[in-house]
Structure formats: C-alpha cells, structure tokens
Design an enzyme around this catalytic site. Structure first.
Site, PDB file in Angstrom:
ATOM      1  CG  LEU A  46      -9.865 -59.181  28.061  1.00 25.15           C
ATOM      2  CD1 LEU A  46     -11.041 -60.116  27.712  1.00 25.15           C
ATOM      3  CD2 LEU A  46      -8.802 -60.062  28.600  1.00 25.15           C
ATOM      4  CG  HIS A  47     -12.008 -53.038  25.062  1.00 19.01           C
ATOM      5  ND1 HIS A  47     -12.715 -53.928  24.204  1.00 19.01           N
ATOM      6  CD2 HIS A  47     -12.739 -52.146  25.463  1.00 19.01           C
ATOM      7  CE1 HIS A  47     -13.801 -53.518  24.106  1.00 19.01           C
ATOM      8  NE2 HIS A  47     -13.898 -52.148  24.560  1.00 19.01           N
ATOM      9  NE  ARG A  48     -17.447 -54.766  26.535  1.00 19.06           N
ATOM     10  CZ  ARG A  48     -17.839 -53.612  25.823  1.00 19.06           C
ATOM     11  NH1 ARG A  48     -17.750 -52.478  26.397  1.00 19.06           N
ATOM     12  NH2 ARG A  48     -18.158 -53.699  24.657  1.00 19.06           N
TER      13      ARG A  48
ATOM     14  CG  ASP B  77     -13.594 -57.508  26.522  1.00 18.11           C
ATOM     15  OD1 ASP B  77     -13.400 -57.010  25.523  1.00 18.11           O
ATOM     16  OD2 ASP B  77     -13.236 -56.936  27.841  1.00 18.11           O
TER      17      ASP B  77
END
Ligand code: UD1
Length: 385
Positions: A230-232, A304
């Site tokens: 998860l990094h967006r 994501d």
C-alpha cells in the site's frame, strides 16, 4: 554500420523489472551480431551495433528500493546517475529534466526508451523529445481515466509525444485508437514485467536463486498468509482515507496473517496517524526475489500497486486491488484481480470470499508469455537502422 546508442531510463522501483529483460535481449542481439555464437534476434540482419546506456534518475535511492533490484535482475551499473532524490512533483520532474538535458547535450542517443508511468518517465521523454531525439514508451496505452492520479497524467503525456508505443494489453490498443494515435506508432508486444517474472520464477524453481533467510523466517512462521502492499498517496496520505482502509486490513488480519513490506511513505504516514500494526506483520521493503517468492506462496494479495495486479494474474494468486479504478483491466476481465475500491466493507467481503475458497480462476492475457522483450527489440532494431 555506425554504432547506435540507446538510453534506458529508470528511476523508481517498478521501472527496474521492466528495463531488465529488454537490456538483456539487446545484449543478446549485439553479441549475436558480433558472431560469438549467441542466437541472433530476428530482424537483426547480422550487422547491428547497439550501445546500451542506462540512466538512473535517482527518483528512488534507498538500497532496498533500487540497488537490490539492479543486483538481483542483473542490470549493469548505470552509466549516468542523476541523483535527483525526492521532492514535490514539480521539483522532482524539473530536477530530472535539467539533469538529463545536460547528459543529452554531451551524449546524443539514437533512441530513448522509457517505461511505465513514474515522474522519471515523463521527465526524460519530454526532455529528449524537445531535443529532437526519438522516444519509445514501454507499457503505453494504459488508462485509469482518473486525472487525479499523477501516473495517469504521466501516461497520457508520455504516449502523446512518444514515437514508438509498446502496448501490454488489449485495452491499451483501444485507448490509443480512441485518442487518435496513428496505428504505425503502436505495437502490441505483451508485458515485459512478465518476462522478468517468468525468468525468475524458473530460477526459484530450479534452485538457481533462493529467497533470503529473512523472508523465509517471516513466511515460515505462518501456515498460510496474505501479502499486502500500500503506497498510493490517494490511499495513505490522508487519515480519513487511510484509517478506514487500515481498519479493514486489520480485520482481514484477524482471519489470516498479513505480511506487509511497507513503502517508506506508508510507514511514515502510519506513524503520523498513529495506526498500529496490530495483526499485520510490517517489514522493510523487500527485493524482487523475496517478493516474488512471498507472493507466489500467498493465499491472496491486497494491494494498490499496478505491477502486482499483473504479477498475481500470472501466478494465479487472487488479488484485491484497493483502488477505485485500474489502468490494467485485463487483470480483472481475464485474470485473478478484483477491484475493491476503498470501501472497508467491500474489502472485507472480497477477502472473505477468497478465504472461503470462492476466488475466480483466472487466465493469462495474450502475449504475457515471456517474449515481450524479444518482440520489442525486433521492432527497435528495424527502427534505428
Ligand atoms: C513512485 C511512483 C509510483 C510508483 C512508486 C513505486 C510517481 C509519480 N510515482 O511513487 O507510480 O508506484 O514510485 O514505489 O513517480 N522515499 C524513500 N526512499 C526512496 C524513495 C522514496 O524514503 O528510495 C520516500 C520519500 O519520503 C519520498 C516518498 O518516499 O518523498 C515518495 O517517493 P516518490 O518517488 O516521490 O514517489 P512514490 O510514492 O515512491
């Protein structure tokens, strides 16, 4: 025949697995042309002299976000490192452009190859194109139709100015046609990231490459597990979005252990928002081999990321994409991917379905067969002659 110089642009983690197979294929073709018995690539004509130069913009700079990928994927040392580092979008893009323009003033290539949709992609294609240098975009035509996503802007602009557009999936062909791109610029070649995946999967299977002790230890402590990335910015930058997503993930974590190699941005935001790890096992970002090995053995992936949607489709691992849209629809229509959005209930519902054994069985999209780089090099050799 005069030596033709090709620049490969790489800056951020998802770029490295895309340039690796093309560089390898070009090297194979070059050695073939030198007559040392290595198979020649079709269309080579036997007299090609290609000089590959690698430009690392420095967009990602931590050892576990960059160096480890060069080592594991056998990418030669960069010829240039622009060392731009982090910054706002304008800052980062502008710094790359200024630094790359200086390189191009002294070393004018016959073609610049950019991959993916990161800031380095648009920065270098724009710089090269304005100096009258040809640009090829690998992974062209993907569209999320979400202009709030920085990568969507990068994709559209890069495609608009590139001379050669290498497309990974059928939606890309349709999107480029709808945008009025001439057919002769567009080539449906498949997915280079899958070339890398299949090559390294084989290495794991033959024992030629091994996952690290660290990841074996983490994975080995669970009978079955899920993997999370998860990094967006749209998911993690604001507490009102990130906190509910995290609650859903933590709840899934009560049903199955979750291994989470956390991007530096996400880790920082978790601290700022006081989100505790709870049932999720957070670890440092891992290299290519460890990630592939962990994902291959996972019961499911929550993510994501763009690349993981494709990789899970090829590995046959169910994937829950925590985004409202995807630029990679074939992973949903053909593969094992589900678009969950960011609604916690939907994330939980899908996770439960998968854990109850009701995941869909996917197929592999056309041309995701390990030969995309070969197709690309064939076309490039004709183009730069
Ligand atoms: C970039 C790409 C994104 C891709 C992602 C993969 C753009 C617009 N975004 O996002 O499409 O999915 O890479 O990781 O190009 N940082 C470090 N060490 C590093 C690199 C970054 O600590 O080696 C931290 C910095 O605090 C930095 C932040 O991560 O400000 C974000 O890095 P940046 O390159 O701006 O964007 P990503 O979120 O990584």
């Amino acid at each position: 025949m005069k030596t033709k110089v090709i620049h490969f642009i790489a800056g951020a983690r998802p770029n490295f697995m895309k340039i690796a197979p093309i560089i390898k294929e070009m090297e194979k073709s070059r050695r073939g042309a030198m007559g040392n018995g290595v198979k020649q690539t079709k269309g080579n004509g036997g007299g090609n002299k290609l000089q590959v130069k690698i430009v690392h913009t420095g967009q990602h700079y931590d050892a576990n976000m960059s160096d480890i990928f060069f080592r594991e994927l056998g990418i030669p040392e960069p010829d240039y490192n622009l060392e731009v580092g982090s910054g706002s979008h304008a800052e980062q893009t502008a710094k790359i452009m200024v630094a790359y323009e200086k390189v191009l003033q002294n070393d004018r290539p016959d073609l610049v190859i950019v991959v993916g949709d990161v800031n380095s992609t648009i920065a270098c294609s724009l710089t090269a194109k304005k100096l009258g240098i040809k640009v090829a975009h690998v992974e062209a035509g993907l569209r999320s139709f979400d202009m709030e996503m920085p990568e969507e802007i990068n994709r559209i602009l890069t495609d608009r100015i590139s001379d050669l557009l290498f497309v990974t999936e059928e939606s890309g062909l349709k999107n480029l046609k709808n945008e009025g791109v001439q057919d002769d610029r567009v080539h449906f070649v498949g997915n280079v990231m899958i070339d890398t995946l299949l090559e390294h999967l084989k290495r794991i299977e033959t024992g030629e490459s091994q996952p690290s002790e660290e990841i074996r230890e983490v994975v080995g402590s669970f009978k079955e597990y899920a993997v999370l990335t998860l990094h967006r910015p749209s998911n993690v930058d604001h507490e009102e979005t990130f906190a509910p997503i995290w609650r859903a993930i933590s709840e899934v974590g009560e049903r199955i252990p979750i291994i989470f190699p956390a991007h530096p941005r996400t880790r920082a935001k978790m601290e700022t928002f006081g989100l505790s790890e709870g049932a999720v096992r957070t670890i440092e970002p891992v290299g290519y081999m460890d990630m592939l090995w962990a994902v291959k053995g996972a019961r499911m992936v929550l993510t994501d990321s763009g690349g993981l949607q494709e990789e899970t489709t090829v590995l046959g691992v169910p994937c829950i994409t925590i985004r409202e849209n995807t630029e990679r629809p074939s992973t949903i229509e053909i593969g094992t991917n589900y678009l969950a959005g960011t609604d916690p209930d939907r994330i939980l519902l899908l996770a439960n379905e998968i854990l109850e054994g009701r995941a869909k069985k996917g197929k592999i999209p056309p041309f995701w067969d390990g030969k995309a780089a070969e197709r690309i090099v064939d076309i490039i050799l004709k183009e730069v002659q």
